[in-house]
Scaffold this motif. Structure first.
Motif, PDB file in Angstrom:
ATOM      1  N   ILE A  12       0.848  -1.192   0.000  1.00 41.48           N
ATOM      2  CA  ILE A  12       0.000   0.000   0.000  1.00 41.48           C
ATOM      3  C   ILE A  12       0.891   1.253   0.000  1.00 41.48           C
ATOM      4  N   THR A  13       1.914   1.258   0.848  1.00 46.30           N
ATOM      5  CA  THR A  13       2.843   2.387   0.921  1.00 46.30           C
ATOM      6  C   THR A  13       3.540   2.585  -0.420  1.00 46.30           C
ATOM      7  N   TYR A  14       3.972   1.489  -1.039  1.00 46.43           N
ATOM      8  CA  TYR A  14       4.630   1.537  -2.348  1.00 46.43           C
ATOM      9  C   TYR A  14       3.714   2.217  -3.379  1.00 46.43           C
ATOM     10  N   VAL A  15       2.446   1.795  -3.428  1.00 45.70           N
ATOM     11  CA  VAL A  15       1.486   2.340  -4.386  1.00 45.70           C
ATOM     12  C   VAL A  15       1.241   3.825  -4.110  1.00 45.70           C
ATOM     13  N   ASN A  16       1.054   4.180  -2.841  1.00 44.67           N
ATOM     14  CA  ASN A  16       0.802   5.582  -2.491  1.00 44.67           C
ATOM     15  C   ASN A  16       1.995   6.475  -2.832  1.00 44.67           C
ATOM     16  N   GLN A  62       0.942   5.880 -16.327  1.00 49.56           N
ATOM     17  CA  GLN A  62       1.462   5.382 -15.050  1.00 49.56           C
ATOM     18  C   GLN A  62       0.383   5.445 -13.977  1.00 49.56           C
ATOM     19  N   ILE A  63      -0.444   6.479 -14.007  1.00 45.54           N
ATOM     20  CA  ILE A  63      -1.547   6.566 -13.038  1.00 45.54           C
ATOM     21  C   ILE A  63      -2.509   5.399 -13.251  1.00 45.54           C
ATOM     22  N   ASN A  64      -2.792   5.054 -14.508  1.00 39.50           N
ATOM     23  CA  ASN A  64      -3.653   3.898 -14.782  1.00 39.50           C
ATOM     24  C   ASN A  64      -3.059   2.632 -14.173  1.00 39.50           C
ATOM     25  N   GLY A  65      -1.750   2.479 -14.262  1.00 41.68           N
ATOM     26  CA  GLY A  65      -1.076   1.327 -13.668  1.00 41.68           C
ATOM     27  C   GLY A  65      -1.229   1.297 -12.157  1.00 41.68           C
ATOM     28  N   VAL A  66      -1.118   2.466 -11.528  1.00 46.56           N
ATOM     29  CA  VAL A  66      -1.267   2.567 -10.075  1.00 46.56           C
ATOM     30  C   VAL A  66      -2.698   2.227  -9.669  1.00 46.56           C
ATOM     31  N   VAL A  67      -3.668   2.685 -10.447  1.00 49.42           N
ATOM     32  CA  VAL A  67      -5.079   2.385 -10.167  1.00 49.42           C
ATOM     33  C   VAL A  67      -5.306   0.874 -10.227  1.00 49.42           C
ATOM     34  N   LYS A  68      -4.715   0.214 -11.222  1.00 53.01           N
ATOM     35  CA  LYS A  68      -4.847  -1.246 -11.341  1.00 53.01           C
ATOM     36  C   LYS A  68      -4.205  -1.944 -10.144  1.00 53.01           C
ATOM     37  N   MET A  69      -3.058  -1.429  -9.685  1.00 48.22           N
ATOM     38  CA  MET A  69      -2.406  -2.008  -8.506  1.00 48.22           C
ATOM     39  C   MET A  69      -3.312  -1.887  -7.275  1.00 48.22           C
ATOM     40  N   LYS A  70      -3.943  -0.711  -7.129  1.00 47.58           N
ATOM     41  CA  LYS A  70      -4.856  -0.503  -5.987  1.00 47.58           C
ATOM     42  C   LYS A  70      -6.024  -1.480  -6.064  1.00 47.58           C
ATOM     43  N   GLU A  71      -6.554  -1.689  -7.273  1.00 45.75           N
ATOM     44  CA  GLU A  71      -7.664  -2.632  -7.457  1.00 45.75           C
ATOM     45  C   GLU A  71      -7.229  -4.041  -7.060  1.00 45.75           C
ATOM     46  N   THR A  72      -6.036  -4.432  -7.481  1.00 49.64           N
ATOM     47  CA  THR A  72      -5.515  -5.755  -7.142  1.00 49.64           C
ATOM     48  C   THR A  72      -5.379  -5.901  -5.631  1.00 49.64           C
TER      49      THR A  72
END
Length: 149
Positions: A12-16, A62-72
């Motif tokens: 979570i910290t990594y994604v944020n 890159q933001i789209n990638g982060v959004v996908k990571m959050k969804e996962t």
């Protein structure tokens, strides 16, 4: 806090952190675009604007990638346990320890190394569905699964 919860927290910290970095890049590029004034060197000006626009598009992807990571990460159930490797599992092999989640690289919990990997990564696809005692080959290295939790 158990190992899985700590690994999850680090993801979570990594994604944020990643999201914050991308937002800073976008903000910086927006300011640069606004401050770009038409100069006498017209072609140079247009090239600079085009480069900034490309950077903005890249940051958007890159933001789209982060959004996908959050969804996962939101799909991970930390409470459940299973004998079969799935999203949210920690898998210890004879060579390394993995957290099937997002591609966040190496994480350390209790002075032990874990690799946060995506289920769609090459190693993630291999591990998915495996059980304790199963063996597999990755990058010409044979490994055996010692533990899944």
């Amino acid at each position: 806090m158990n190992i899985k919860e700590e690994l999850y927290k680090q993801c979570i910290t990594y994604v944020n952190n990643r999201l914050q970095t991308i937002e800073e890049i976008i903000s910086s590029n927006q300011k640069a675009l606004q401050s770009e004034t038409k100069s006498s060197a017209g072609d140079k000006h247009e090239t600079g604007r085009a480069m900034l626009q490309l950077e903005m598009e890249k940051a958007g992807q890159q933001i789209n990638g982060v959004v996908k990571m959050k969804e996962t990460l939101s799909k991970i159930n930390l409470k459940g346990s299973s004998e079969v490797a799935h999203l949210g599992c920690v898998i210890k092999t004879t060579k390394a320890s993995f957290f099937l989640s997002i591609s966040a690289g190496q994480l350390i919990v209790n002075n032990e190394n874990y690799f946060a990997i995506s289920v769609s990564s090459p190693i993630g696809r291999i591990l998915l569905g495996k059980k304790e005692g199963d063996t597999f080959v990755f990058n010409t290295t044979k490994q055996t699964i010692k533990e899944i939790f």
